[in-house]
Motif scaffolding. Structure first.
Motif, PDB file in Angstrom:
ATOM      1  N   ASN A 399      14.676   3.079  33.634  1.00 39.64           N
ATOM      2  CA  ASN A 399      15.695   4.049  34.001  1.00 39.64           C
ATOM      3  C   ASN A 399      17.060   3.673  33.443  1.00 39.64           C
ATOM      4  O   ASN A 399      17.841   4.539  33.049  1.00 39.64           O
ATOM      5  CB  ASN A 399      15.765   4.149  35.528  1.00 39.64           C
ATOM      6  N   ALA A 400      17.364   2.390  33.403  1.00 36.17           N
ATOM      7  CA  ALA A 400      18.691   1.927  32.981  1.00 36.17           C
ATOM      8  C   ALA A 400      18.734   1.438  31.539  1.00 36.17           C
ATOM      9  O   ALA A 400      19.786   1.025  31.068  1.00 36.17           O
ATOM     10  CB  ALA A 400      19.155   0.808  33.906  1.00 36.17           C
ATOM     11  N   ALA A 401      17.620   1.496  30.827  1.00 37.43           N
ATOM     12  CA  ALA A 401      17.579   0.986  29.451  1.00 37.43           C
ATOM     13  C   ALA A 401      17.930   2.085  28.455  1.00 37.43           C
ATOM     14  O   ALA A 401      17.356   3.169  28.497  1.00 37.43           O
ATOM     15  CB  ALA A 401      16.190   0.427  29.144  1.00 37.43           C
ATOM     16  N   PRO A 402      18.878   1.829  27.527  1.00 37.27           N
ATOM     17  CA  PRO A 402      19.249   2.832  26.517  1.00 37.27           C
ATOM     18  C   PRO A 402      18.223   2.905  25.394  1.00 37.27           C
ATOM     19  O   PRO A 402      18.452   2.455  24.274  1.00 37.27           O
ATOM     20  CB  PRO A 402      20.606   2.338  26.021  1.00 37.27           C
ATOM     21  N   ILE A 403      17.060   3.469  25.697  1.00 39.40           N
ATOM     22  CA  ILE A 403      15.980   3.564  24.716  1.00 39.40           C
ATOM     23  C   ILE A 403      15.747   5.032  24.366  1.00 39.40           C
ATOM     24  O   ILE A 403      16.057   5.921  25.160  1.00 39.40           O
ATOM     25  CB  ILE A 403      14.679   2.934  25.261  1.00 39.40           C
ATOM     26  N   PRO A 404      15.223   5.320  23.186  1.00 36.29           N
ATOM     27  CA  PRO A 404      14.949   6.718  22.819  1.00 36.29           C
ATOM     28  C   PRO A 404      13.895   7.325  23.738  1.00 36.29           C
ATOM     29  O   PRO A 404      12.946   6.663  24.149  1.00 36.29           O
ATOM     30  CB  PRO A 404      14.448   6.614  21.377  1.00 36.29           C
ATOM     31  N   LEU A 405      14.064   8.602  24.057  1.00 40.43           N
ATOM     32  CA  LEU A 405      13.091   9.335  24.852  1.00 40.43           C
ATOM     33  C   LEU A 405      12.165  10.099  23.916  1.00 40.43           C
ATOM     34  O   LEU A 405      12.624  10.923  23.118  1.00 40.43           O
ATOM     35  CB  LEU A 405      13.798  10.324  25.783  1.00 40.43           C
ATOM     36  N   PRO A 406      10.867   9.854  23.983  1.00 37.11           N
ATOM     37  CA  PRO A 406       9.936  10.614  23.131  1.00 37.11           C
ATOM     38  C   PRO A 406       9.610  11.957  23.773  1.00 37.11           C
ATOM     39  O   PRO A 406       9.464  12.075  24.986  1.00 37.11           O
ATOM     40  CB  PRO A 406       8.695   9.704  23.114  1.00 37.11           C
ATOM     41  N   THR A 407       9.525  12.990  22.977  1.00 38.53           N
ATOM     42  CA  THR A 407       9.119  14.290  23.505  1.00 38.53           C
ATOM     43  C   THR A 407       8.424  15.080  22.420  1.00 38.53           C
ATOM     44  O   THR A 407       8.361  14.645  21.252  1.00 38.53           O
ATOM     45  CB  THR A 407      10.316  15.065  24.075  1.00 38.53           C
ATOM     46  N   LEU A 408       7.887  16.245  22.780  1.00 33.97           N
ATOM     47  CA  LEU A 408       7.142  17.072  21.842  1.00 33.97           C
ATOM     48  C   LEU A 408       8.091  17.897  20.985  1.00 33.97           C
ATOM     49  O   LEU A 408       9.013  18.535  21.500  1.00 33.97           O
ATOM     50  CB  LEU A 408       6.202  18.014  22.592  1.00 33.97           C
ATOM     51  N   GLY A 409       7.836  17.904  19.682  1.00 26.09           N
ATOM     52  CA  GLY A 409       8.581  18.763  18.775  1.00 26.09           C
ATOM     53  C   GLY A 409       7.967  20.154  18.754  1.00 26.09           C
ATOM     54  O   GLY A 409       7.155  20.518  19.602  1.00 26.09           O
ATOM     55  N   ASP A 410       8.351  20.953  17.759  1.00 25.62           N
ATOM     56  CA  ASP A 410       7.836  22.316  17.673  1.00 25.62           C
ATOM     57  C   ASP A 410       6.332  22.328  17.460  1.00 25.62           C
ATOM     58  O   ASP A 410       5.638  23.235  17.899  1.00 25.62           O
ATOM     59  CB  ASP A 410       8.533  23.084  16.544  1.00 25.62           C
ATOM     60  N   ASN A 411       5.823  21.319  16.755  1.00 25.54           N
ATOM     61  CA  ASN A 411       4.374  21.146  16.713  1.00 25.54           C
ATOM     62  C   ASN A 411       4.056  20.025  17.691  1.00 25.54           C
ATOM     63  O   ASN A 411       4.780  19.793  18.632  1.00 25.54           O
ATOM     64  CB  ASN A 411       3.908  20.837  15.285  1.00 25.54           C
TER      65      ASN A 411
END
Length: 434
Positions: A399-411
């Motif tokens: 929660n407190a770590a400045p890491i990239p959040l992965p998420t789904l792109g358009d595909n």
């Protein structure tokens, strides 16, 4: 002779720049700031906050760089026809509940049948225009705040950690056959085969017990309540592999994916308004229900009152033998609530004393919440008696770590979105170094 008439100017009548954003002093331009020291690939939490005004719609509108056009929040915030009944049918089956419990989404599925949040469009339009696409925070006179993984865990009850890579789900031959069925959708015309209503009518038919039923159920939940941005009425097949993985009980880290998705749509809303050039409104499918509840949880002084647990329980207990938790998740107290019209919420927004930095668990009554931290002290305490102590520690650190959040792109490809919790450390009960 061609007409030389220009298109009419379209302005947002619910929005005004007559607020207190500048009360805290002018924002510094990045070129005037000293270079931030870097720890690894991330900025040091001890550096002073600098936000480029060009990354905030509110500042650009005030400067005249583009006009404030109407923002329309199209996310489905009310109870969907047929969905609640389908949820109840599925959750009457103990084996289905066990699968969803193992995948850590049982509470989230339960909440989806009750999800009915009244949207205050004027409030959301002002708040969304405080969003900085550079820092992924909302900017106020007193500083910054943002939805965090803790907010997602408590409001949406999505799992923060998982045991499967969501972008590389390996399917068995049987699951590959199911994927083909899901891609064909409901047996209607090709243009309507993935429409929500047709999907519910076909796959949610109580008399139909096909092998794809649970996967189709999960696909609709993912496409409508977690990653809704393709259409407000149709599914996108990018969620199908995730649905198949959850249907076999795998845990997918949906909370960071959901948060990255929300950030991505907030960025997109700002870009669309800029490109609208004052000639058209902007429609967005960002999860306005989540954002509205987030603001109700974080701002005190708003003229909206949460339901007591006993009343919320009466509203929720209509499943006729379906799954029902002993104590409702915290978000249930905000369902069907309405904020008083005409309240000057901008004065609340720009006063730091009205912001609740640690809302969860402080007045929960008998509602359940997801615990992250100790009640006192800046340290993460993990009682030895807690069987899932490692998980609590992992939640708090992520929660407190400045890491990239992965998420789904358009595909179905992975997209990384910046997460900057070091800019909002007070939201975790930590001292802010500036």
């Amino acid at each position: 002779m061609a007409s030389t008439d220009l298109p009419p100017i379209m302005l947002d009548h619910l929005y005004s720049t007559d607020d207190n954003l500048k009360a805290g002093g002018p924002l510094l331009l990045l070129k005037n700031a000293r270079e931030n020291p870097v720890v690894g690939d991330e900025p040091s939490p001890e550096t002073a906050p600098v936000v480029d005004p060009a990354s905030i719609s509110r500042c650009c509108i005030e400067k005249g760089l583009f006009l404030a056009v109407p923002l329309f929040f199209q996310y489905p915030c009310g109870i969907s026809k047929g969905w609640s009944e389908w949820v109840d049918r599925e959750l009457r089956d103990p084996s289905t509940c066990n699968i969803l419990r193992r995948a850590q989404v049982l509470d989230a599925i339960f909440l989806s049948k009750l999800w009915d949040v009244h949207i205050e469009a004027k409030m959301l339009r002002h708040v969304v225009r405080r969003w900085s696409a550079a820092t992924h925070t909302f900017v106020c006179s007193w500083g910054e705040f943002t939805p965090t993984l803790e907010d997602v865990a408590n409001i949406s009850r999505l799992p923060i950690c998982g045991d499967r890579n969501p972008f590389g789900v390996a399917l068995t031959p049987e699951e590959t056959d199911k994927l083909a069925v899901l891609r064909r959708g409901a047996p209607t015309s090709p243009s309507t085969s993935l429409r929500f209503s047709n999907w519910v009518q076909y796959f949610g038919d109580a008399n139909r017990q096909g092998p794809c039923r649970l996967a189709a159920f999960k696909a609709l939940w993912l496409g409508r309540f977690v990653f809704c941005d393709f259409s407000q009425d149709c599914l996108h097949e990018r969620v199908f592999p995730l649905a198949l993985a959850i249907a076999r009980g795998d845990t997918i880290p949906l909370a960071p994916m959901f948060l990255g998705h929300l950030y991505h749509l907030l960025d997109r809303t700002q870009l669309l308004e800029k490109n609208a050039s004052g000639t058209m409104g902007v429609e967005t499918l960002l999860n306005s229900g989540f954002l509205q509840v987030f603001l109700w949880e974080r701002l005190k002084g708003l003229d909206v009152y949460s339901l007591p647990h006993s009343h919320a329980m009466k509203l929720a207990d209509w499943g006729k033998g379906s799954f029902m938790p002993d104590n409702l998740p915290l978000v249930c107290r905000w369902f069907k609530r309405m904020q008083r019209k005409g309240q000057d919420f901008l004065k609340l927004l720009d006063n730091v004393e009205n912001f609740i930095f640690r809302p969860y668990g402080t007045s929960a009554e008998t509602f359940t919440f997801v615990p992250f931290y100790a009640d006192v002290s800046d340290t993460v305490e993990v009682p030895a008696a807690v069987s899932q102590s490692d998980q609590f520690r992992k939640y708090a650190l992520l929660n407190a770590a400045p890491i990239p959040l992965p998420t789904l792109g358009d595909n179905r490809a992975e997209v990384s979105v910046t997460y900057s919790p070091h800019r909002v450390r007070r939201q975790f009960g930590l001292d802010q170094p500036w």
